[in-house]
Structure formats: structure tokens, C-alpha cells
Scaffold this motif. Structure first.
Motif, short mmCIF file in Angstrom:
data_model
loop_
_atom_site.label_atom_id
_atom_site.label_comp_id
_atom_site.label_asym_id
_atom_site.label_seq_id
_atom_site.Cartn_x
_atom_site.Cartn_y
_atom_site.Cartn_z
N ASP A 129 0.83 -1.20 0.00
CA ASP A 129 0.00 0.00 0.00
C ASP A 129 0.87 1.26 0.00
O ASP A 129 0.62 2.20 -0.75
N ARG A 130 1.91 1.27 0.82
CA ARG A 130 2.82 2.43 0.87
C ARG A 130 3.52 2.63 -0.47
O ARG A 130 3.66 3.75 -0.95
N GLN A 131 3.97 1.52 -1.06
CA GLN A 131 4.66 1.61 -2.36
C GLN A 131 3.72 2.16 -3.42
O GLN A 131 4.09 3.03 -4.21
N PHE A 132 2.47 1.66 -3.44
CA PHE A 132 1.48 2.12 -4.42
C PHE A 132 1.23 3.62 -4.25
O PHE A 132 1.19 4.37 -5.23
N LYS A 133 1.09 4.08 -3.01
CA LYS A 133 0.83 5.50 -2.75
C LYS A 133 2.03 6.36 -3.16
O LYS A 133 1.87 7.44 -3.73
N LEU A 134 3.25 5.89 -2.86
CA LEU A 134 4.45 6.64 -3.26
C LEU A 134 4.58 6.73 -4.78
O LEU A 134 4.89 7.78 -5.32
N GLU A 135 4.34 5.61 -5.46
CA GLU A 135 4.42 5.61 -6.93
C GLU A 135 3.38 6.54 -7.53
O GLU A 135 3.63 7.22 -8.51
N SER A 136 2.20 6.58 -6.92
CA SER A 136 1.14 7.47 -7.40
C SER A 136 1.57 8.93 -7.25
O SER A 136 1.32 9.76 -8.14
N LYS A 137 2.21 9.27 -6.13
CA LYS A 137 2.69 10.64 -5.90
C LYS A 137 3.79 11.01 -6.90
O LYS A 137 3.82 12.11 -7.41
#
Length: 168
Positions: free
Chosen positions: A153-161
């Protein structure tokens, strides 16, 4: 119940496969599964090596029509479901039971925000009472997988940013 989807990379799923194979060996059971809820279906995301023919990865069932043990756990919102094999109450039409798996121990898998991602479960073809050690082992696996979900989840959110920033 309500589900939420988190993208999970193949490397993580490979790691989960290793975890559930070790759990199957420790518990002397033929099947340990990770099932994921997606839209209106329940999908096998990972299955222990001994049960791949019975539970192929990617196999889906409609959640609304499913009488799987895991679907019942999801629909009930309970923290655990234990079926010891000799209970037939309402399980006559269960597709897990049709494959010969009569004993079940399962726990829901939660995302970081507390929503249900799927389940982790143990199935056996013989009647068993799942003792404290079996529950402890499966709960440890659940914790490992839920920690992976936090990281995914953290990786997905960082990649989205990063994508949003690069578009600007």
C-alpha cells in the motif's frame, strides 16, 4: 463485508507461496490458501504446492453465488472460522467440501485501513480439531501477509505521488 483491493507484485506473491508452503508442512495439511476478494468475486491468489490441482491460482468464483468456507467468513465479518470436518450444518454444497476438504481454519486478511483484502486458510481432507499451535502458526502467517500489504500500500501511494509530480 466490504473489500478493498491493493495491487500486489508477483515477488510478494512468490514470498507468500513460500510462507504457506512452510505452514502446510508445519501443520501436516495438504492445503493452505490465500484468497483475495475482487469486485464480486473471490480469487485464489496463492496455494500450497500439494494442492495446486485442487486449487489452481487465479481460479475465481462469484462471491454472491459462492458457498466457499472463505466466502462465509467474509460475509459473516467474523474474526475466524473453524470447521472440524464432522459438522455438515449448511456445508453440503460447499465447493471446498466437494473437493474432499472437510476441515477448515481461516482468518480474514486486512489492509492497513482495516478493510478486508481476502483470507488465509488451512484445509484438510480428514476431520481435525485445530489446536492452539495450528491457530498460532496461521496467525503468524496472517501477520506476515498483512505486513506485506502495508508495504504494498505504501509503495502504491508513493508511486502514485511520483507519477502526479512528474505530470506537473
Amino acid at each position: 463485508g466490504q473489500y478493498v483491493s491493493i495491487p500486489v507484485v508477483l515477488q510478494v506473491i512468490d514470498d507468500w507461496h513460500t510462507v504457506i508452503d512452510m505452514a502446510a508442512a508445519m501443520l501436516s495439511v495438504p492445503a493452505v490458501l490465500i484468497r483475495r476478494f475482487e469486485e464480486d468475486s473471490i480469487e485464489i491468489l496463492a496455494s500450497s504446492s500439494k494442492c495446486k490441482n485442487d486449487f489452481p491460482i487465479g481460479q475465481r468464483e462469484k462471491l454472491s453465488e459462492s458457498n466457499l468456507y472463505c466466502a462465509s467468513l467474509f460475509k459473516s465479518g467474523e474474526d475466524a472460522l473453524i470447521i472440524q470436518g464432522h459438522e455438515d450444518n449448511g456445508w453440503e454444497n460447499c465447493s471446498d467440501r466437494a473437493r474432499g476438504y472437510i476441515s477448515y481454519l481461516g482468518y480474514p486478511l486486512h489492509t492497513p485501513n482495516g478493510e478486508v483484502f481476502g483470507t488465509i486458510c488451512v484445509l484438510d481432507k480428514k476431520p481435525r480439531s485445530f489446536e492452539k499451535e495450528a491457530k498460532k502458526t496461521l496467525l503468524s502467517c496472517k501477520n506476515v501477509i498483512e505486513n506485506h500489504l502495508v508495504l504494498a500500500d505504501r509503495q502504491f501511494k508513493l508511486e502514485s505521488k511520483v507519477i502526479q509530480t512528474s505530470v506537473l
